[in-house]
Design a protein around this motif. Structure first.
Motif, PDB file in Angstrom:
ATOM      1  N   CYS A 260       0.832  -1.204   0.000  1.00  0.00           N
ATOM      2  CA  CYS A 260       0.000   0.000   0.000  1.00  0.00           C
ATOM      3  C   CYS A 260       0.869   1.258   0.000  1.00  0.00           C
ATOM      4  O   CYS A 260       2.020   1.238   0.438  1.00  0.00           O
ATOM      5  CB  CYS A 260      -0.916   0.029   1.219  1.00  0.00           C
ATOM      6  SG  CYS A 260      -2.249  -1.188   1.154  1.00  0.00           S
TER       7      CYS A 260
ATOM      8  N   ASP B  64      -2.319  -3.302  -2.096  1.00  0.00           N
ATOM      9  CA  ASP B  64      -2.119  -2.589  -3.358  1.00  0.00           C
ATOM     10  C   ASP B  64      -2.945  -1.318  -3.494  1.00  0.00           C
ATOM     11  O   ASP B  64      -3.008  -0.730  -4.581  1.00  0.00           O
ATOM     12  CB  ASP B  64      -2.395  -3.512  -4.562  1.00  0.00           C
ATOM     13  CG  ASP B  64      -1.499  -4.728  -4.564  1.00  0.00           C
ATOM     14  OD1 ASP B  64      -0.272  -4.551  -4.542  1.00  0.00           O
ATOM     15  OD2 ASP B  64      -2.031  -5.857  -4.560  1.00  0.00           O
ATOM     16  N   VAL B  65      -3.555  -0.869  -2.436  1.00  0.00           N
ATOM     17  CA  VAL B  65      -4.360   0.354  -2.484  1.00  0.00           C
ATOM     18  C   VAL B  65      -3.459   1.572  -2.311  1.00  0.00           C
ATOM     19  O   VAL B  65      -2.522   1.568  -1.507  1.00  0.00           O
ATOM     20  CB  VAL B  65      -5.451   0.334  -1.399  1.00  0.00           C
ATOM     21  CG1 VAL B  65      -6.064   1.721  -1.201  1.00  0.00           C
ATOM     22  CG2 VAL B  65      -6.537  -0.666  -1.763  1.00  0.00           C
ATOM     23  N   ILE B  66      -3.759   2.628  -3.063  1.00  0.00           N
ATOM     24  CA  ILE B  66      -3.049   3.898  -2.945  1.00  0.00           C
ATOM     25  C   ILE B  66      -3.986   4.923  -2.326  1.00  0.00           C
ATOM     26  O   ILE B  66      -5.046   5.227  -2.886  1.00  0.00           O
ATOM     27  CB  ILE B  66      -2.556   4.403  -4.310  1.00  0.00           C
ATOM     28  CG1 ILE B  66      -1.571   3.399  -4.925  1.00  0.00           C
ATOM     29  CG2 ILE B  66      -1.902   5.778  -4.172  1.00  0.00           C
ATOM     30  CD1 ILE B  66      -1.144   3.746  -6.346  1.00  0.00           C
ATOM     31  N   ILE B  67      -3.612   5.435  -1.167  1.00  0.00           N
ATOM     32  CA  ILE B  67      -4.349   6.512  -0.510  1.00  0.00           C
ATOM     33  C   ILE B  67      -3.641   7.815  -0.866  1.00  0.00           C
ATOM     34  O   ILE B  67      -2.434   7.953  -0.653  1.00  0.00           O
ATOM     35  CB  ILE B  67      -4.366   6.334   1.021  1.00  0.00           C
ATOM     36  CG1 ILE B  67      -4.951   4.971   1.413  1.00  0.00           C
ATOM     37  CG2 ILE B  67      -5.112   7.483   1.691  1.00  0.00           C
ATOM     38  CD1 ILE B  67      -6.419   4.808   1.136  1.00  0.00           C
ATOM     39  N   GLY B  68      -4.367   8.786  -1.403  1.00  0.00           N
ATOM     40  CA  GLY B  68      -3.753  10.039  -1.825  1.00  0.00           C
ATOM     41  C   GLY B  68      -3.300  10.911  -0.667  1.00  0.00           C
ATOM     42  O   GLY B  68      -3.344  10.510   0.498  1.00  0.00           O
TER      43      GLY B  68
ATOM     44  N   LYS C  84     -10.202   0.172  -2.827  1.00  0.00           N
ATOM     45  CA  LYS C  84      -9.619   0.719  -4.048  1.00  0.00           C
ATOM     46  C   LYS C  84      -8.976   2.069  -3.758  1.00  0.00           C
ATOM     47  O   LYS C  84      -9.150   2.635  -2.675  1.00  0.00           O
ATOM     48  CB  LYS C  84     -10.689   0.861  -5.129  1.00  0.00           C
ATOM     49  CG  LYS C  84     -11.880   1.719  -4.744  1.00  0.00           C
ATOM     50  CD  LYS C  84     -12.937   1.711  -5.846  1.00  0.00           C
ATOM     51  CE  LYS C  84     -14.139   2.582  -5.461  1.00  0.00           C
ATOM     52  NZ  LYS C  84     -15.170   2.574  -6.537  1.00  0.00           N
ATOM     53  N   ASP C  85      -8.253   2.580  -4.743  1.00  0.00           N
ATOM     54  CA  ASP C  85      -7.501   3.814  -4.562  1.00  0.00           C
ATOM     55  C   ASP C  85      -8.408   4.979  -4.169  1.00  0.00           C
ATOM     56  O   ASP C  85      -9.586   5.047  -4.572  1.00  0.00           O
ATOM     57  CB  ASP C  85      -6.759   4.175  -5.843  1.00  0.00           C
ATOM     58  CG  ASP C  85      -5.687   3.143  -6.209  1.00  0.00           C
ATOM     59  OD1 ASP C  85      -5.443   2.233  -5.394  1.00  0.00           O
ATOM     60  OD2 ASP C  85      -5.118   3.251  -7.306  1.00  0.00           O
TER      61      ASP C  85
END
Length: 213
Positions: A160, A177-181, A194-195
């Motif tokens: 992540c 595999d999640v993208i946190i902004g 999800k992202d």
């Protein structure tokens, strides 16, 4: 050692400094220049500096210019971090003895605090000025940005990415595999599948964005 802040989180960091690091009462001070309801000393033992002038005088008088961030909210932490660095202070990495940190390819930058029960796996990068609270987990190959606040019992699974100045609420789960902004607020107990875009608030199971700012 100077604790920047003198209320909730600052008192919790005191436990690590006083017990885990075995620092004396005289070597621990607090800083708070905004609260008007504080005693002269915390627990009648630890002095409080209430102005930047007092901090500068303290740094001139003592060799130790180390500090930790004893307050929450990413933007406030970042602001005070920069102010104290400009005064010539040295942000330290503070890790509770009961936290578990992997031995392989783990990078933790200055000013980050990791509290009791937290578990950091191998191949993890953690930026500067972060707060990782009690019993949180950061799994393998994850990248945590600067001034990220991770509340108690958060689980960040493998690979992540958590952007700068984001806050993860208590008990939330970030799936692999999640993208946190950047500047994201994740609600307590949320499950993020999800992202998540920058500058947003996400809550619920599964997580849904309810606000952009």
């Amino acid at each position: 050692m100077l604790i920047v802040g003198a209320k909730g989180l600052a008192k919790e960091l005191l436990q690590v400094l006083s017990i885990d690091m075995n620092l004396s009462d005289e070597s621990i001070l607090f800083f708070d220049n905004v609260s008007h309801d504080l005693p002269e000393k915390i627990y009648n033992r630890f002095k409080i500096l209430n102005s930047f002038d007092a901090v500068e005088n303290y740094f001139k008088a003592y060799i130790d210019k180390s500090f930790v961030l004893g307050l929450g909210h990413p933007l406030r932490r970042e602001k005070l971090y920069k102010q104290f660095v400009e005064l010539g202070a040295n942000p330290i990495i503070l890790i509770s003895k009961s936290a578990e940190v992997g031995d392989f390819e783990v990078e933790i930058k200055e000013g980050t605090s990791i509290l009791a029960g937290a578990r950091i796996s191998n191949s993890v990068q953690i930026g500067k000025g972060c707060l990782i609270y009690y019993n949180s987990v950061v799994a393998h190959d994850s990248n945590i940005g600067d001034f990220v606040e991770i509340s108690p019992n958060v689980t960040i699974l493998g690979r992540c990415i958590i952007g700068n100045n984001s806050t993860l609420g208590a008990g939330c789960v970030i799936l692999p595999d999640v993208i946190i902004g950047e500047n994201v607020k994740v609600g307590a107990g949320a499950v993020i599948l999800k992202d998540v875009p920058d500058n947003s608030t996400i809550v619920g199971v599964p997580g849904r964005v309810i606000k952009s700012f």
